[in-house]
Structure formats: structure tokens, C-alpha cells
Design an enzyme around this catalytic site. Sequence first.
Site, PDB file in Angstrom:
ATOM      1  N   HIS A 279       0.894  -1.263   0.023  1.00  0.00           N
ATOM      2  CA  HIS A 279       0.122   0.182  -0.138  1.00  0.00           C
ATOM      3  C   HIS A 279       0.737   1.376  -0.065  1.00  0.00           C
ATOM      4  CE1 HIS A 279      -3.708   2.184   0.772  1.00  0.00           C
ATOM      5  NE2 HIS A 279      -3.252   2.605   1.795  1.00  0.00           N
ATOM      6  N   PHE A 280       1.787   1.259   0.882  1.00  0.00           N
ATOM      7  CA  PHE A 280       2.708   2.580   1.194  1.00  0.00           C
ATOM      8  C   PHE A 280       3.891   2.500   0.171  1.00  0.00           C
ATOM      9  CE2 PHE A 280       0.054   2.863   4.865  1.00  0.00           C
ATOM     10  CZ  PHE A 280      -0.154   4.274   4.856  1.00  0.00           C
TER      11      PHE A 280
END
Length: 302
Positions: A279-280
Site C-alpha cells: 500500500h505505502f
Amino acid sequence: MAQSQKHTIPRTLRSSETIYYRTVKANGHNIFYRESGSQNAPVILLLHGYPTSSHMFRNLIPILNKEYHVIAPDLLGFGYSASPARDEFEYTFENLTAVLQAFIDELNLKRFAVYVFDYGAPTGYRLMLNNPEKVTGFISQNGNAYVEGLGPAWKEVKKYWDSNAIEDRNALRGFVKEEELRFQYFTGVSDSERIAPETYTLDQFFLDRPEADEKQLDLLKDYKNNVSMYPQFQEYFRSQQPQALIVWGNRDPYFLPAGAEAYRKDIPGAIVKFYDTGHFALETHVNEIGEDILNFMETLPK
């Protein structure tokens, strides 16, 4: 006509320009933001997601600020921006966008590219709908606008949307706890030693403030209205044909690769790039994403 020279990784490693940490009033609320680069350079507006803040751009800003005027606000209720009580402010994405609109008006931003991520996507796309003449293009990093992109991690949230039951709301309280934050940061990351511990530690500090859990649950509840707006976002993409760079961590449990590919349905010329991470994506691939953004920005109208 000669082609523009492509950037290379060493270019990103030059010493950075000064980064300023500022606060401005927007709709009566203090909004914290990071600002860097020449005031005369094209503007890039960086919009963070949950559960973080403009801190997520700490490594990207020094890559972009040599050639661009970079502005990265903390959304209201996040990071170092004001976090008004729930009886003073209704935590919806529409209201967050209204404050963001006041922010860009206060800074007198006339033309800018937008980088959106996670919660920054529904706020940023609303902003684009309201200011089509100001947007030169956009970068979406795991910023979703298609139902195909909603991953299995949304199952319990969707249950709450359908029921609006207090027990389903309470079942989501783990969403603001350290275990969930670590899930978001580490899932899909092949080398966990690349995740800086201050990321989720700082996020947790802000999530532990009084009433922060209720505010975030309010936004989770309201996220269903973002999904309802997906057709409007898509119509904007089709009608305006903005130049788009879609950069995506392909192991994100929240926003699936299908959500990245879907942009091409409405913007055939969109550039879609995947990175082997979660996600990051900036935590593990900031140099690669930074280079892709620099090359993309060269193609945008000034």
C-alpha cells in the site's frame, strides 16, 4: 524534434532544497503543510491518505523540489492540522474537500498537478471536479476510483455500510490500532527492513488522540459515498481526458491492481506502472516513483 532526456536515479540523490513547515487558515481551521521549491515553478499538490499525513512525502519532496513547487497539506483531522471535535465538524469527505478547496484558494493556486493516494484520491478527485481549469494532470498512487480496485480488506467495512449497526462499527475499532497500521505498512513488502518505524509510530500517535477513533470511523462510514461518486469521477476522466500517471503497489490488500488498470478504460493514454510492493509504495520505491513523476511532469502543460 529531439526527445527530452530521461531522468536517471543519481539525479534524485542531489542535496535537497529547503522544506518549509507552515500553517494557514482554511475555512477557519489551521491547516499544516510542507512547502518546497521555487515559487515560480509548476506546482504539484501532494495529498496523503489514511492513516498518515504529509509525513509520507518526506522522501519524495527532495526528489521533486529541484524543478517543482511542492505543496503537501495535512488533511483536516490528520497529522499536524487542526482536528476539531465531532460536534464542531462533520467528518465526511465532502467536508474535507471543502476545507482543501479553501486551502488552495488561500494559497492562490491557479494551476497545479495533483498526486493522490488512498483517502487523498476521493478528496483530490472532488477537487478536480470543482477546478478542472486548474488541473494540469494527476498522479494516482494506489488511489482508487473503480469498484474493481476494492480489495478483500474492505469486507468488514462494507458490512458496516450495509447495516449501519453499532456492533459493526465497533468491529472496526481495530482499524485505528497498531496491528492494523502494521498490516497496512508491511503487507506485500518483501523486505520489511525498508519500512521506517517512525511512519506507523507517528500515525499511531495521532490516532491515539481523544476522539480520533470516532472521527476515523465516521470517515470509514462515509467512504461509501466515495464509491457512489466513482461514476462522476470516471465521467470527469472521460470528458476532460487529463494526463494521468498511475503508480501502484501491486500487493496492496486494500486497492487491487485491477483498480489501476481500470483507469485506461476512461483515459486510454494513462501511463500505468506497477511496483512489487504494498500500500505505502513510497516507503520502498520512492526513487523509482520519483523518477517516473519527473518524467511525467515534463509532459504536462505549464
